[in-house]
Design an enzyme around this catalytic site. Structure first.
Site, mmCIF file in Angstrom:
data_model
loop_
_atom_site.group_PDB
_atom_site.id
_atom_site.type_symbol
_atom_site.label_atom_id
_atom_site.label_comp_id
_atom_site.label_asym_id
_atom_site.label_seq_id
_atom_site.Cartn_x
_atom_site.Cartn_y
_atom_site.Cartn_z
ATOM 1 N N TYR A 229 0.824 -1.211 0.000
ATOM 2 C CA TYR A 229 0.000 0.000 0.000
ATOM 3 C C TYR A 229 0.860 1.265 0.000
ATOM 4 O O TYR A 229 0.436 2.309 -0.474
ATOM 5 C CB TYR A 229 -0.902 0.045 1.243
ATOM 6 C CG TYR A 229 -2.228 -0.645 1.086
ATOM 7 C CD1 TYR A 229 -2.295 -2.007 0.840
ATOM 8 C CD2 TYR A 229 -3.416 0.070 1.198
ATOM 9 C CE1 TYR A 229 -3.506 -2.647 0.717
ATOM 10 C CE2 TYR A 229 -4.641 -0.565 1.078
ATOM 11 C CZ TYR A 229 -4.679 -1.916 0.838
ATOM 12 O OH TYR A 229 -5.891 -2.542 0.712
ATOM 13 N N LYS B 170 3.324 -15.505 3.000
ATOM 14 C CA LYS B 170 3.547 -16.255 1.760
ATOM 15 C C LYS B 170 5.058 -16.476 1.686
ATOM 16 O O LYS B 170 5.733 -16.083 0.719
ATOM 17 C CB LYS B 170 3.005 -15.424 0.575
ATOM 18 C CG LYS B 170 2.977 -16.145 -0.753
ATOM 19 C CD LYS B 170 1.934 -17.245 -0.854
ATOM 20 C CE LYS B 170 2.112 -18.014 -2.153
ATOM 21 N NZ LYS B 170 1.276 -19.246 -2.210
ATOM 22 N N ASP C 233 -2.774 -18.328 1.034
ATOM 23 C CA ASP C 233 -3.744 -19.017 0.168
ATOM 24 C C ASP C 233 -4.450 -20.133 0.936
ATOM 25 O O ASP C 233 -5.666 -20.339 0.809
ATOM 26 C CB ASP C 233 -3.083 -19.539 -1.120
ATOM 27 C CG ASP C 233 -1.768 -20.258 -0.880
ATOM 28 O OD1 ASP C 233 -1.259 -20.256 0.260
ATOM 29 O OD2 ASP C 233 -1.231 -20.846 -1.854
ATOM 30 N N ASP D 188 -6.310 -7.032 4.072
ATOM 31 C CA ASP D 188 -7.442 -6.375 3.405
ATOM 32 C C ASP D 188 -8.350 -7.438 2.790
ATOM 33 O O ASP D 188 -9.573 -7.413 2.960
ATOM 34 C CB ASP D 188 -6.905 -5.431 2.315
ATOM 35 C CG ASP D 188 -8.029 -4.744 1.552
ATOM 36 O OD1 ASP D 188 -8.950 -4.233 2.215
ATOM 37 O OD2 ASP D 188 -7.996 -4.743 0.308
ATOM 38 N N ASP E 140 -12.302 -9.054 4.370
ATOM 39 C CA ASP E 140 -13.564 -9.031 3.615
ATOM 40 C C ASP E 140 -14.143 -10.442 3.553
ATOM 41 O O ASP E 140 -15.337 -10.653 3.730
ATOM 42 C CB ASP E 140 -13.345 -8.518 2.182
ATOM 43 C CG ASP E 140 -13.660 -7.025 2.047
ATOM 44 O OD1 ASP E 140 -13.491 -6.306 3.058
ATOM 45 O OD2 ASP E 140 -14.068 -6.594 0.951
HETATM 46 C C1 IPM Z 1 -10.395 -1.127 3.936
HETATM 47 C C2 IPM Z 1 -10.663 -0.522 2.583
HETATM 48 C C3 IPM Z 1 -9.491 0.366 2.211
HETATM 49 C C4 IPM Z 1 -8.240 -0.491 2.142
HETATM 50 C C5 IPM Z 1 -9.675 1.164 0.905
HETATM 51 C C6 IPM Z 1 -10.945 1.982 0.938
HETATM 52 C C7 IPM Z 1 -8.494 2.009 0.582
HETATM 53 O O1 IPM Z 1 -10.883 -1.505 1.634
HETATM 54 O O2 IPM Z 1 -10.307 -0.362 4.923
HETATM 55 O O3 IPM Z 1 -10.289 -2.348 4.041
HETATM 56 O O4 IPM Z 1 -7.961 -1.101 1.098
HETATM 57 O O5 IPM Z 1 -7.519 -0.537 3.125
HETATM 58 MN MN MN Z 2 -10.814 -3.530 2.416
#
Ligand code: IPM
Ligand code: MN
Length: 354
Positions: free
Chosen positions: A142, A189, A221, A245, A249
């Site tokens: 990032y 990884k 993975d 990240d 999710d």
């Molecule tokens: C998160 C979001 C952010 C990230 C984006 C909005 C930049 O997806 O907080 O997980 O990738 O960190």
């Molecule tokens: Mn995210």
């Protein structure tokens, strides 16, 4: 206690869910005799529209002068499909993380007994899941060197970590593991990436300082697969920025709704609390957004930034009760059942707390 809290509503449904978190926090403050000083500041697309900068200096100063930051959501579709946009809301979020040194992103994943049937995963797989991701938030790909070469036909992003950056997130992981089941998974990884090998090396060196913690080392993975097969087998997972990240999710699916999962970003000076869901622009202004993730983020704030554990527990209890009683927004309502608006859910929680 006097609590100084910066309030960044942000974009889309941000202002609506933040409103309800303020409502609930005020109810808690009243009940437990605290005084909250809220300071609102601009952030995201809203800040670009107002002053041309997604994280204005004024907002940074307000954050620095506060004990904690409560944040709604960021992002607007008008930027998403425009690769040439020079300023983007997300840049503000990344700059804020870096400038405030928010290096440890704490993302818990848990299930609510009353909502087990909401998850697309089988009930017997997810029942009792209670795990926490610690995602490193100010390093890695990032923030590494990136760019284009060969007249724009080649692009690169680099993932860089140094030992100190790995160590400080690892310390958080080991400490959290000590307070929980003394089980830690280092997700990397290391079979391919040099940065992952440094992660693994650093964790292995630290194991001797925490002899009670059982550490496992797993490839990202494989974790992606096992996370939905046997989420129950994990407790604390520590990983780098991009892996975290993606995996968080994925993990949010276990709980059945993204509208439920809170998060904290622990910083050098102070910490930030936000729901893990996005700005859901299609729902903005409709009063249908689920405010619970933001309200549960406020509960984390009371506990982690102020050490107010009864206050946090009281919020969680009220949220549990509202779920059991079906006082929920559209995303969680059973078919044919009445659903409640964003502010009705907040009002109900406020009443419960009172
Ligand atoms: C998160 C979001 C952010 C990230 C984006 C909005 C930049 O997806 O907080 O997980 O990738 O960190
Ligand atoms: Mn995210």
């Amino acid at each position: 206690m006097n609590l100084k809290i910066a309030l960044l509503a942000g974009d889309g449904i941000g202002p609506e869910v933040i409103n309800e978190a303020v409502k609930v926090s005020e109810a808690i403050a009243k009940k437990f005799n605290h005084n909250i000083e809220w300071k609102s500041a601009l952030m995201g697309a809203a800040a670009i529209d107002a002053v041309g900068d997604p994280y204005p200096n004024k907002t940074h100063d307000i954050c620095l002068a506060s004990d904690a930051i409560l944040f709604g959501a960021i992002g607007h579709p008008r930027f998403d499909n425009d690769p040439s946009a020079k300023v983007r809301p997300e840049q503000g979020l990344l700059r804020m993380r870096k400038k405030l040194g928010l290096f440890a992103n704490v993302r818990p994943t848990f299930t609510f007994p009353s909502l087990l049937n909401k998850s697309p995963l089988k009930k017997e797989r997810i029942e009792g899941t209670d795990l926490v991701f610690l995602r490193e938030l100010t390093g890695g790909i990032y923030f590494g060197e990136r760019g284009r070469k060969d007249d724009g036909n080649t692009a690169f992003d680099t993932c860089t970590y140094n030992r100190d950056e790995i160590k400080r997130i690892a310390v958080k992981g080991f400490e959290l593991a000590m307070k929980r089941k003394k089980k830690l998974c280092c997700v990397d990884k290391a079979n391919v990436l040099e940065s992952s090998r440094l992660w693994r090396e650093t964790f292995q060196e630290m194991e001797k300082d925490y002899p009670d913690v059982k550490v496992s080392y797993e490839f990202v993975d494989a974790v992606a697969m096992r996370l939905v097969q046997w989420p129950n087998s994990y407790d604390v997972l520590v990983t780098e920025n991009l892996f975290g990240d993606i995996l968080t999710d994925e993990a949010s699916v276990i709980s059945g709704s993204m509208g439920l999962m809170p998060s904290a970003s622990v910083g050098l000076e102070n910490s930030l609390y936000e729901p893990i869901h996005g700005s859901f622009p299609e729902a903005a202004g409709l009063g249908i957004a689920n405010p619970l993730a933001t309200i549960l983020s406020a509960a984390m704030m009371f506990e982690m930034s102020f050490g107010l554990h009864n206050e946090g527990a009281n919020i969680r209890e009220a949220v549990n009760k509202s779920l059991i009683e079906g006082k929920v927004t559209k995303d969680l309502a059973e078919k044919g059942e009445n659903s409640f608006s964003t502010s009705e859910v907040g009002d109900y929680l406020k009443e419960l707390i009172r």
